[in-house]
Design a protein around this motif. Structure first.
Motif, short mmCIF file in Angstrom:
data_model
loop_
_atom_site.label_atom_id
_atom_site.label_comp_id
_atom_site.label_asym_id
_atom_site.label_seq_id
_atom_site.Cartn_x
_atom_site.Cartn_y
_atom_site.Cartn_z
N ARG A 23 0.83 -1.20 0.00
CA ARG A 23 0.00 0.00 0.00
C ARG A 23 0.87 1.26 0.00
O ARG A 23 1.81 1.39 0.78
CB ARG A 23 -0.92 0.01 1.23
N TYR A 25 0.45 5.77 -0.56
CA TYR A 25 -0.52 6.84 -0.40
C TYR A 25 -0.21 8.00 -1.32
O TYR A 25 0.96 8.30 -1.61
CB TYR A 25 -0.53 7.34 1.06
N LEU A 37 -11.45 6.76 -8.51
CA LEU A 37 -12.33 5.82 -7.82
C LEU A 37 -13.34 5.21 -8.79
O LEU A 37 -13.67 4.03 -8.69
CB LEU A 37 -13.05 6.51 -6.66
N LEU A 79 -5.68 9.06 -0.71
CA LEU A 79 -5.92 7.76 -1.33
C LEU A 79 -4.91 6.73 -0.86
O LEU A 79 -3.71 7.00 -0.80
CB LEU A 79 -5.83 7.88 -2.86
N ASP A 82 -3.24 0.22 -3.46
CA ASP A 82 -2.56 -1.08 -3.37
C ASP A 82 -2.00 -1.42 -4.73
O ASP A 82 -2.75 -1.54 -5.71
CB ASP A 82 -3.54 -2.15 -2.89
N ARG A 157 -5.97 -1.68 -6.50
CA ARG A 157 -7.14 -1.17 -5.77
C ARG A 157 -6.84 0.25 -5.28
O ARG A 157 -5.73 0.54 -4.85
CB ARG A 157 -7.45 -2.09 -4.58
N THR A 159 -8.48 3.16 -2.65
CA THR A 159 -9.45 3.38 -1.57
C THR A 159 -9.31 4.81 -1.07
O THR A 159 -8.20 5.28 -0.82
CB THR A 159 -9.19 2.41 -0.40
N ASP A 160 -10.42 5.49 -0.91
CA ASP A 160 -10.42 6.84 -0.33
C ASP A 160 -10.38 6.70 1.19
O ASP A 160 -11.33 6.22 1.81
CB ASP A 160 -11.69 7.59 -0.76
N VAL A 161 -9.24 7.09 1.78
CA VAL A 161 -9.09 6.98 3.24
C VAL A 161 -9.15 8.36 3.90
O VAL A 161 -8.72 8.52 5.04
CB VAL A 161 -7.79 6.23 3.63
#
Length: 196
Positions: A23, A25, A37, A79, A82, A157, A159-161
């Motif tokens: 992962r 960022y 996304l 974001l 991965d 992948r 992902t909005d974190v």
């Protein structure tokens, strides 16, 4: 159990990873984030394929850079991306330090930098309050063919974190440091040989 700070090497890659992915960022505007996304990868436009893009495995370093998503409109969405470990390791293998150090001749470094599509930079890691620590976190800058590979092959992948970033930031503001710390992604020393 986390290592004591004094036991962590000056330069060490720490990340969330499993057998196939690692992962990283990035922080972007609403337009870039929403398109990414929707498509499961960065879409150009609005993402600029001809610019160097920096990926960071350290969540707290990303929070420092983006101010928990409150720094500016261009970095308001955080974001978690991965990517394949093969891609990550390709980037490391094709990287050149952003700045010359004592381990390499300056002319040799200039030639390598010119030829390399990847920049590697080591910046002070950050604690929960975003203060600099003694040891370093890696940033990897991707350009040229590295950006193409990142966008079109490595990303598995997105992902909005941002909600997680805002939640941890609120806990810190409220003085709930133990709870905030418990919500951080569990990063550990990265090894090319995966062990559960």
């Amino acid at each position: 159990m986390n290592k004591q700070f004094s036991e962590i090497p000056h330069r060490q890659i720490r990340a969330v990873y499993d057998a196939t992915t690692i992962r990283v960022y990035q922080a972007y505007s609403d337009a870039i984030t929403d398109a990414a996304l929707a498509q499961g990868k960065f879409a150009s436009p609005p993402f600029k394929m001809d610019r160097m893009t920096w990926i960071k495995p350290s969540f707290l370093w990303m929070m420092y850079r983006a101010g928990w998503g409150f720094k500016d409109a261009g970095q308001k969405r955080i974001l978690a991306i991965d990517i394949t470990r093969e891609g990550f390791e390709w980037a490391l293998a094709h990287g050149c330090l952003s700045h010359a150090d004592d381990s390499i001749d300056k002319a040799e470094w200039e030639a390598k930098k010119k030829a390399s599509p990847v920049r590697v930079q080591w910046d002070p890691e950050r604690d929960l309050l975003l203060r600099p620590l003694e040891y370093r976190a890696i940033q990897i800058g991707l350009s040229k063919e590295a950006v193409q590979l990142y966008v079109n092959q490595w990303i598995q992948r997105i992902t909005d974190v941002t909600p997680l970033a805002h939640s941890i930031h609120k806990l810190i503001q409220d003085g709930e440091l133990v709870t905030a710390y418990s919500q951080l992604p569990q990063e550990r020393e990265y090894s090319s040989e995966y062990h559960q």
